[in-house]
Design an enzyme around this catalytic site. Structure first.
Site, PDB file in Angstrom:
ATOM      1  N   PRO A  58       0.798  -1.225   0.000  1.00 22.82           N
ATOM      2  CA  PRO A  58       0.000   0.000   0.000  1.00 22.82           C
ATOM      3  C   PRO A  58       0.832   1.276   0.000  1.00 22.82           C
ATOM      4  O   PRO A  58       1.873   1.356   0.658  1.00 22.82           O
ATOM      5  CB  PRO A  58      -0.823  -0.105   1.283  1.00 22.82           C
ATOM      6  CG  PRO A  58      -0.181  -1.162   2.095  1.00 22.82           C
ATOM      7  CD  PRO A  58       0.498  -2.083   1.139  1.00 22.82           C
ATOM      8  N   ASN A  59       0.316   2.234  -0.743  1.00 22.17           N
ATOM      9  CA  ASN A  59       0.842   3.605  -0.844  1.00 22.17           C
ATOM     10  C   ASN A  59       2.105   3.721  -1.697  1.00 22.17           C
ATOM     11  O   ASN A  59       2.543   4.829  -1.991  1.00 22.17           O
ATOM     12  CB  ASN A  59       1.085   4.214   0.556  1.00 22.17           C
ATOM     13  CG  ASN A  59      -0.197   4.289   1.361  1.00 22.17           C
ATOM     14  OD1 ASN A  59      -1.178   4.859   0.893  1.00 22.17           O
ATOM     15  ND2 ASN A  59      -0.217   3.689   2.536  1.00 22.17           N
ATOM     16  N   ALA A 117       3.072  -0.804   4.823  1.00 26.70           N
ATOM     17  CA  ALA A 117       2.660  -0.911   6.225  1.00 26.70           C
ATOM     18  C   ALA A 117       2.199  -2.323   6.605  1.00 26.70           C
ATOM     19  O   ALA A 117       2.165  -2.660   7.798  1.00 26.70           O
ATOM     20  CB  ALA A 117       1.555   0.106   6.519  1.00 26.70           C
ATOM     21  N   TYR A 145      10.932   8.985   1.293  1.00 23.44           N
ATOM     22  CA  TYR A 145      10.939   7.930   0.280  1.00 23.44           C
ATOM     23  C   TYR A 145      11.615   8.332  -1.032  1.00 23.44           C
ATOM     24  O   TYR A 145      11.730   7.512  -1.937  1.00 23.44           O
ATOM     25  CB  TYR A 145       9.493   7.480   0.002  1.00 23.44           C
ATOM     26  CG  TYR A 145       8.826   6.884   1.225  1.00 23.44           C
ATOM     27  CD1 TYR A 145       9.198   5.635   1.704  1.00 23.44           C
ATOM     28  CD2 TYR A 145       7.837   7.589   1.917  1.00 23.44           C
ATOM     29  CE1 TYR A 145       8.608   5.094   2.827  1.00 23.44           C
ATOM     30  CE2 TYR A 145       7.235   7.059   3.056  1.00 23.44           C
ATOM     31  CZ  TYR A 145       7.629   5.814   3.500  1.00 23.44           C
ATOM     32  OH  TYR A 145       7.049   5.274   4.619  1.00 23.44           O
ATOM     33  N   ASP A 172       2.124 -15.801   6.395  1.00 19.05           N
ATOM     34  CA  ASP A 172       1.687 -17.181   6.132  1.00 19.05           C
ATOM     35  C   ASP A 172       1.844 -17.536   4.655  1.00 19.05           C
ATOM     36  O   ASP A 172       2.277 -18.646   4.315  1.00 19.05           O
ATOM     37  CB  ASP A 172       0.223 -17.373   6.554  1.00 19.05           C
ATOM     38  CG  ASP A 172       0.061 -17.485   8.067  1.00 19.05           C
ATOM     39  OD1 ASP A 172       1.080 -17.605   8.787  1.00 19.05           O
ATOM     40  OD2 ASP A 172      -1.101 -17.443   8.539  1.00 19.05           O
ATOM     41  N   ASN A 228       8.271  -5.387  -0.881  1.00 20.42           N
ATOM     42  CA  ASN A 228       8.124  -4.259   0.027  1.00 20.42           C
ATOM     43  C   ASN A 228       6.642  -4.216   0.392  1.00 20.42           C
ATOM     44  O   ASN A 228       5.827  -3.680  -0.368  1.00 20.42           O
ATOM     45  CB  ASN A 228       8.551  -2.943  -0.636  1.00 20.42           C
ATOM     46  CG  ASN A 228       8.439  -1.782   0.342  1.00 20.42           C
ATOM     47  OD1 ASN A 228       7.825  -1.904   1.397  1.00 20.42           O
ATOM     48  ND2 ASN A 228       9.017  -0.639  -0.020  1.00 20.42           N
ATOM     49  N   HIS A 268      12.739  -2.301   2.328  1.00 25.64           N
ATOM     50  CA  HIS A 268      12.150  -1.037   2.789  1.00 25.64           C
ATOM     51  C   HIS A 268      13.013   0.085   2.256  1.00 25.64           C
ATOM     52  O   HIS A 268      14.245   0.051   2.434  1.00 25.64           O
ATOM     53  CB  HIS A 268      12.092  -0.971   4.316  1.00 25.64           C
ATOM     54  CG  HIS A 268      11.343  -2.125   4.879  1.00 25.64           C
ATOM     55  ND1 HIS A 268       9.992  -2.262   4.713  1.00 25.64           N
ATOM     56  CD2 HIS A 268      11.772  -3.226   5.530  1.00 25.64           C
ATOM     57  CE1 HIS A 268       9.619  -3.402   5.259  1.00 25.64           C
ATOM     58  NE2 HIS A 268      10.673  -4.013   5.758  1.00 25.64           N
ATOM     59  N   ARG A 307       4.642  11.134  -2.310  1.00 23.55           N
ATOM     60  CA  ARG A 307       4.359  11.209  -0.866  1.00 23.55           C
ATOM     61  C   ARG A 307       5.674  11.260  -0.082  1.00 23.55           C
ATOM     62  O   ARG A 307       6.607  10.512  -0.374  1.00 23.55           O
ATOM     63  CB  ARG A 307       3.490  10.042  -0.403  1.00 23.55           C
ATOM     64  CG  ARG A 307       4.251   8.807  -0.125  1.00 23.55           C
ATOM     65  CD  ARG A 307       3.562   7.832   0.814  1.00 23.55           C
ATOM     66  NE  ARG A 307       4.227   6.552   0.677  1.00 23.55           N
ATOM     67  CZ  ARG A 307       4.287   5.628   1.602  1.00 23.55           C
ATOM     68  NH1 ARG A 307       3.676   5.774   2.739  1.00 23.55           N
ATOM     69  NH2 ARG A 307       4.931   4.519   1.398  1.00 23.55           N
ATOM     70  N   GLU A 351      13.132  -9.018   1.690  1.00 23.65           N
ATOM     71  CA  GLU A 351      12.243  -7.930   2.132  1.00 23.65           C
ATOM     72  C   GLU A 351      12.959  -6.592   1.885  1.00 23.65           C
ATOM     73  O   GLU A 351      14.147  -6.478   2.182  1.00 23.65           O
ATOM     74  CB  GLU A 351      11.995  -8.142   3.633  1.00 23.65           C
ATOM     75  CG  GLU A 351      11.181  -7.091   4.330  1.00 23.65           C
ATOM     76  CD  GLU A 351      11.052  -7.416   5.840  1.00 23.65           C
ATOM     77  OE1 GLU A 351      11.449  -8.529   6.274  1.00 23.65           O
ATOM     78  OE2 GLU A 351      10.566  -6.539   6.566  1.00 23.65           O
ATOM     79  N   ARG A 379      13.009   5.004  12.481  1.00 20.52           N
ATOM     80  CA  ARG A 379      11.706   5.675  12.491  1.00 20.52           C
ATOM     81  C   ARG A 379      10.886   5.245  13.710  1.00 20.52           C
ATOM     82  O   ARG A 379      11.427   4.758  14.685  1.00 20.52           O
ATOM     83  CB  ARG A 379      10.992   5.390  11.160  1.00 20.52           C
ATOM     84  CG  ARG A 379      11.794   5.902   9.964  1.00 20.52           C
ATOM     85  CD  ARG A 379      11.111   5.627   8.653  1.00 20.52           C
ATOM     86  NE  ARG A 379       9.840   6.343   8.557  1.00 20.52           N
ATOM     87  CZ  ARG A 379       8.910   6.091   7.636  1.00 20.52           C
ATOM     88  NH1 ARG A 379       9.121   5.137   6.731  1.00 20.52           N
ATOM     89  NH2 ARG A 379       7.795   6.779   7.619  1.00 20.52           N
TER      90      ARG A 379
HETATM   91  C1  DHK Z   1       7.053   1.788   3.226  1.00 23.93           C
HETATM   92  C2  DHK Z   1       5.900   2.071   3.886  1.00 23.93           C
HETATM   93  O1  DHK Z   1       4.807   2.428   3.225  1.00 23.93           O
HETATM   94  C3  DHK Z   1       5.841   2.077   5.355  1.00 23.93           C
HETATM   95  O2  DHK Z   1       4.568   1.729   5.848  1.00 23.93           O
HETATM   96  C4  DHK Z   1       6.899   1.190   5.972  1.00 23.93           C
HETATM   97  C5  DHK Z   1       8.248   1.252   3.918  1.00 23.93           C
HETATM   98  C6  DHK Z   1       8.265   1.507   5.391  1.00 23.93           C
HETATM   99  C7  DHK Z   1       9.527   1.662   3.196  1.00 23.93           C
HETATM  100  O3  DHK Z   1      10.425   2.229   3.801  1.00 23.93           O
HETATM  101  O4  DHK Z   1       9.626   1.370   2.004  1.00 23.93           O
HETATM  102  O5  DHK Z   1       6.899   1.356   7.375  1.00 23.93           O
END
Ligand code: DHK
Length: 148
Positions: free
Chosen positions: A11-12, A78, A24, A88, A75, A101, A19, A99, A108
């Site tokens: 998400p996002n 959240a 990011y 799972d 990634n 991020h 954003r 993984e 953070r």
């Molecule tokens: C991206 C998100 O949207 C956050 O919810 C994570 C992660 C961190 C990132 O750093 O790519 O906490």
């Protein structure tokens, strides 16, 4: 083992570049996809690149990867910190899991320090910006090479 790798974004991440760029960065998800495609070609990997704001879609792609792929770079956004369902699904996948991020989650808020996905991941990239994706692909390629 298959050299197909799924790169999954939660998400996002569709808003990447827009954003909170101070956290990011300014690269968009399309830029990340282009970087990943270039890196995959150089590493002899095939790529499926996806993003969704819906947990079930990420789970369905992990299930699809079970049948076809040797690796997953994920990634989960959240969902990293909340989703036992994604953990799972990853536990039902036999290949390499990395993984990613973009930000250094450990620098953070405390709620970002916990990752369910890390209980399955073979490696974790955090705080390398969007470069973390191509570094993760390098690691997947290395681990797949070792398996052949
Ligand atoms: C991206 C998100 O949207 C956050 O919810 C994570 C992660 C961190 C990132 O750093 O790519 O906490």
């Amino acid at each position: 083992m298959s050299r197909l790798v799924y790169v999954l974004n939660g998400p996002n991440l569709n808003l990447l570049g827009k954003r909170q760029p101070e956290i990011y960065g300014r690269e968009t998800l399309a830029d990340v996809e282009a970087d990943c495609l270039k890196a995959a070609a150089a590493l002899g990997l095939q790529l499926r690149f996806h993003q969704s704001n819906r947990e079930y879609e990420l789970i369905d792609w992990i299930h699809e990867a079970r049948e076809t792929a040797g690796g997953i770079v994920i990634n989960p956004g959240a969902f990293t910190h909340t989703s036992i369902a994604i953990l799972d699904a990853l536990n039902a996948f036999d290949g390499v899991v990395i993984e990613v991020h973009i930000s250094n989650v450990h620098k953070r808020e405390e709620f970002r320090h916990k990752s369910y996905v890390s209980l399955r991941a073979d490696g974790v990239m955090a705080g390398f910006g969007t470069q973390g994706y191509t570094l993760a692909l390098q690691r997947v390629a290395r681990l797949l090479d070792q398996k052949t």
